[in-house]
Structures are given as C-alpha cells and as structure tokens.
Design a protein around this motif. Sequence first.
Motif, PDB file in Angstrom:
ATOM      1  N   ALA A  30       0.815  -1.214   0.000  1.00  0.00           N
ATOM      2  CA  ALA A  30       0.000   0.000   0.000  1.00  0.00           C
ATOM      3  C   ALA A  30       0.848   1.263   0.000  1.00  0.00           C
ATOM      4  CB  ALA A  30      -0.935   0.006   1.209  1.00  0.00           C
ATOM      5  N   PHE A  31       2.130   1.158   0.309  1.00  0.00           N
ATOM      6  CA  PHE A  31       3.005   2.325   0.292  1.00  0.00           C
ATOM      7  C   PHE A  31       3.966   2.289  -0.886  1.00  0.00           C
ATOM      8  CE2 PHE A  31       1.826   1.491   4.682  1.00  0.00           C
ATOM      9  CZ  PHE A  31       1.245   2.703   5.012  1.00  0.00           C
ATOM     10  N   ILE A  32       4.481   1.095  -1.200  1.00  0.00           N
ATOM     11  CA  ILE A  32       5.516   0.993  -2.236  1.00  0.00           C
ATOM     12  C   ILE A  32       4.938   1.232  -3.628  1.00  0.00           C
ATOM     13  CG2 ILE A  32       7.194  -0.559  -3.308  1.00  0.00           C
ATOM     14  CD1 ILE A  32       7.489  -1.842  -0.510  1.00  0.00           C
ATOM     15  N   TRP A  33       3.825   0.567  -3.967  1.00  0.00           N
ATOM     16  CA  TRP A  33       3.293   0.718  -5.324  1.00  0.00           C
ATOM     17  C   TRP A  33       2.767   2.127  -5.596  1.00  0.00           C
ATOM     18  CZ3 TRP A  33       5.687  -2.345  -8.137  1.00  0.00           C
ATOM     19  CH2 TRP A  33       5.944  -3.668  -7.770  1.00  0.00           C
ATOM     20  N   PRO A  34       2.041   2.756  -4.660  1.00  0.00           N
ATOM     21  CA  PRO A  34       1.668   4.160  -4.918  1.00  0.00           C
ATOM     22  C   PRO A  34       2.879   5.063  -5.110  1.00  0.00           C
ATOM     23  CG  PRO A  34       0.326   3.284  -3.167  1.00  0.00           C
ATOM     24  CD  PRO A  34       1.352   2.237  -3.459  1.00  0.00           C
ATOM     25  N   ALA A  35       3.954   4.833  -4.341  1.00  0.00           N
ATOM     26  CA  ALA A  35       5.151   5.672  -4.476  1.00  0.00           C
ATOM     27  C   ALA A  35       5.741   5.525  -5.878  1.00  0.00           C
ATOM     28  CB  ALA A  35       6.185   5.303  -3.416  1.00  0.00           C
ATOM     29  N   LEU A  36       5.862   4.278  -6.342  1.00  0.00           N
ATOM     30  CA  LEU A  36       6.427   4.054  -7.675  1.00  0.00           C
ATOM     31  C   LEU A  36       5.480   4.550  -8.761  1.00  0.00           C
ATOM     32  CD1 LEU A  36       7.964   0.501  -7.152  1.00  0.00           C
ATOM     33  CD2 LEU A  36       9.140   2.691  -7.189  1.00  0.00           C
ATOM     34  N   LEU A  92       3.235   6.944  -8.560  1.00  0.00           N
ATOM     35  CA  LEU A  92       3.207   8.406  -8.593  1.00  0.00           C
ATOM     36  C   LEU A  92       4.449   8.964  -9.299  1.00  0.00           C
ATOM     37  CD1 LEU A  92       1.725  10.804  -6.352  1.00  0.00           C
ATOM     38  CD2 LEU A  92       4.189  11.110  -6.490  1.00  0.00           C
ATOM     39  N   THR A  93       5.601   8.353  -9.008  1.00  0.00           N
ATOM     40  CA  THR A  93       6.833   8.781  -9.679  1.00  0.00           C
ATOM     41  C   THR A  93       6.688   8.617 -11.191  1.00  0.00           C
ATOM     42  OG1 THR A  93       8.066   8.028  -7.750  1.00  0.00           O
ATOM     43  CG2 THR A  93       9.319   8.428  -9.758  1.00  0.00           C
TER      44      THR A  93
END
Lengths: 243, 157, 73
Positions: free
Chosen positions: C15-21, C23-24
Amino acid sequence: MANLHRFANPNRFLRLSRAILPWSASLTVLLFIVGLYFALFASPADYQQGETVRIMYVHVPSAWIAMLCYSVMAAASATALIWRHPLADITARAAAPIGAGFTLIVLATGSLWGKPMWGTWWVWDARLTSVLILFFLYLGHIALSRAFDDPTRGARAAAVLALVGFVNVPIIKFSVDWWNTLHQPASVSRLAAPAIDPAMLRPLLLMALAFTAYFVTLLLLRIRAELTSRKIRALQLAQASAE
Amino acid sequence: MKPKRRRLYFVLFGMATLGVAAALVLSAFQDNLVFFYSPSDLAERQVEPGRRLRLGGLVEAGSVQRDGSTVHFTVTDLAQTVQVSFTGILPDLFREGQGVVTEGTVQRDGSFLASDVLAKHDETYLPKEVADALKASGQWRDGAENQALEGSEGTAQ
Amino acid sequence: MDRIYEYLQMGGHAAFIWPALGLTATVLILMLVLSLHDLRTGEAVLRRLEATRTPRRARRSPPDSHPEPNYEA
C-alpha cells in the motif's frame, strides 16, 4: 568568453540539442529498464526496513535531481543577470517546472515511506521543511517568470528569486548534519564509505543515472519548446508592426 | 569598470551577503530548528514539568516492558537516560537498540510521558543475510549507536 | 501465481511501495508528454507563420540564405 557566446547562440544550440537528444533519450530508456530491473527484482530487502527500501530507489534520485535542477536554474539565472546570454533566461524558465515535478516526487514518496517506517506522513523537521521550501521556490519562479505576456519582463525578477533561493540548497543538504532531525543523514555522499550494501547501492546509482539522463532529455526538449515560442512571438510582433 | 564585470561583482557580493545573513539567522534559531532533544540536553536544561517537547535517542536494549497497552522503555544517548512511558500503537520500526523520537511532557519525577512515538532509522542499508553474517562474525558495529554518538557530539557543540 | 501474489504484496507494504512508484512514473511521464506537446504545437504554429511569411522574404533575399533552422526533428 567568445566560446561561451557561441554556445549561447540559439541556432547553434538547436543544432547541438538535435545531436544530443537521440542519445540522451535512448540512454534514458536503457537506464530505466536496467535500473528498474535491479530496483524491483534483483535487489534484497533491507534488514530493518524490509521491502520499503525500494521507495529509496526513486525517492533519493529525485531529491538529487531536484537539487541539481535548482543549481542549474541558479547558474542560468546568474548568467542571465551578469552576461545577458540569450539562452540563460530560457534555460532557467525551462528548468523550473522540471524541478517542481521532481520535488513533488520527493515529498510524496518520502511521505509514503515515512508512514510505515517512522509512523508519520509528515513532520516539521529541518530536512522536510527545507525541501518543502524548495518546492515553493520552484512554484514562485514559475509564477513570476510567467506573470507577464512578454517573457523577458518577468525573467529579471525570477532570476533574482532563483539566486536568493539558492541559499536553501546547502541548507537542505546539510540540515541532517547541523540539526537533530527525524530524517536520517546521507548514506552515499559522506566522507566515510557509503553506508549502503553494494547490492542496494547498484540499483540506487543506476536509477540516479536514469533520472539524470531523463532530466537532460527533458531540459533540452523544454528549451527547444521555449525557443520556438519566442520565435513565434517575434514573428507575430514583426507581422503586427508590418500591417 | 565594464558593466559585465560590475554585475558579476554585484551578484557575487549579493550571494555572499545573503549566505552570511542566512548563517546568522539559522544559528540564532538553532534551538527552534532542532527537532528533538537528547537525554543529555534534558539533563542540561532543567525543563519545567508539563512543557511539551520531543525527546530522541536509542531505545535501550532490554528496557522495553509492556504493561497492558502501556509500554515502558528507556531512551538513551549513551551518556544520559530517560524513562519513557507510552500508551498506544508503536511504529513498525520501534525496536530495542534502534532510534526513536517521542513527543510528550516531562513528569515531576523526571520521567517522560509520551503521547506520540516515531521511529528514527539510521542511514545504513543492508540485506538481512549480510547483517546476520556480520553479527555472527562479531564484526557488527551498530549504525544506530554510532549515529546517536555523533548526534550527541553534535548537540554538545 | 502464489509467487507473483507474494511479490506484489511487498512484504505487507504494498500500500506504500506501489503508490510511491506509480506516482513517480505518473509525474515523469506527464512532464514528458506535456513538454513534447508544447514543442510539437509550437513547431506547427511556427511552420504556418513562416509559410505565410516566405513570399515576402523571397522577394528580398535568395532562398538559400534562409537563416531559420530546419524544423524537421
């Protein structure tokens, strides 16, 4: 100085950028493929942070580019103010939105990393606050340099803003050393050996190279777009005065 | 003097002045820019009980005791220690021997009642196997402890 | 299948890693697309303007001394 002026010649720049762009664009694609392979598959989880270490592979390169971009913008602004090179204002104006984009990535990915690791989306420590100020400096520059119909009019004020805001760059870099912060100190650029295992340093550096190639490509594209719109403006003015 | 040269000196002088001004302002606000105090800072400063502040350091190994939903632990900077109690959910990275920043108030007995606990991690990144191997061979230098030592040296200046 | 699912779980931090990638990637692609769009529309307008201007210019100077760069990218 004569040599510098040659590069400042817009037509010469256009020829140069047309020679560089295919290379930097293909290098960007290649480095992203290799970098993402290592960042997502061929690298281990961290002993403390587990898989969230993968956020570092986009967060840290974005932060480096956000600061590199500001340095480019400040150097271009100084060149514009001192030597009045025709390309300097254009470079600064083309760089600002790129820097804002990278700073947005830094803030958002940092927040998504901070929540699971620190236990908070945001804190007002010196590092996070100074990066937020960087974001506002970019937004201010964008607004100021586009506040007038004639792009040359806002340029002087925007250049002064870029130079004044440059004091923030060393503050961002050293905030983690000068003050107690929640953010950890630098892992790579420190006097001792990097505190990152080679298996994790490899994807980080590959992604940093990919981001750099992307930055160069995008900056060249944007400078070209800016030169084109200046030419259109000059032609329209010439036509209007001819009629 | 040529105008270009004059403008160059003007910009250089402006940047230098600005740098000095920024350095002066930042050192004047040093206390406000510090995100947390170390146990040594607290011992030095005689903070009156009830004032909200942040306390940071390492969770002393073996000090964590759970009492229902309340956790008691000791925060140390390897020079001074402070007893902390906290009721609530701890972050994932809260571990003995790791960095922590707590927000709360100093009690009359000198202990610290925390209302928020944040984990602070260090700049070391290692695969689990490498960390285990280093610990097994006795070559492990705890990154967090080094950092806390550097941190307390930094604040002592 | 299970291994893919486990990979996508990212050790429970999906839930944190995939949104971060994600969004980038979104920001990087969006910046590129918008800049390319600016460049293409600008070049199209410039070509039109220069086309309407050329006849007048041709009367004054020979065509091979045309100082404008060639905009075929």
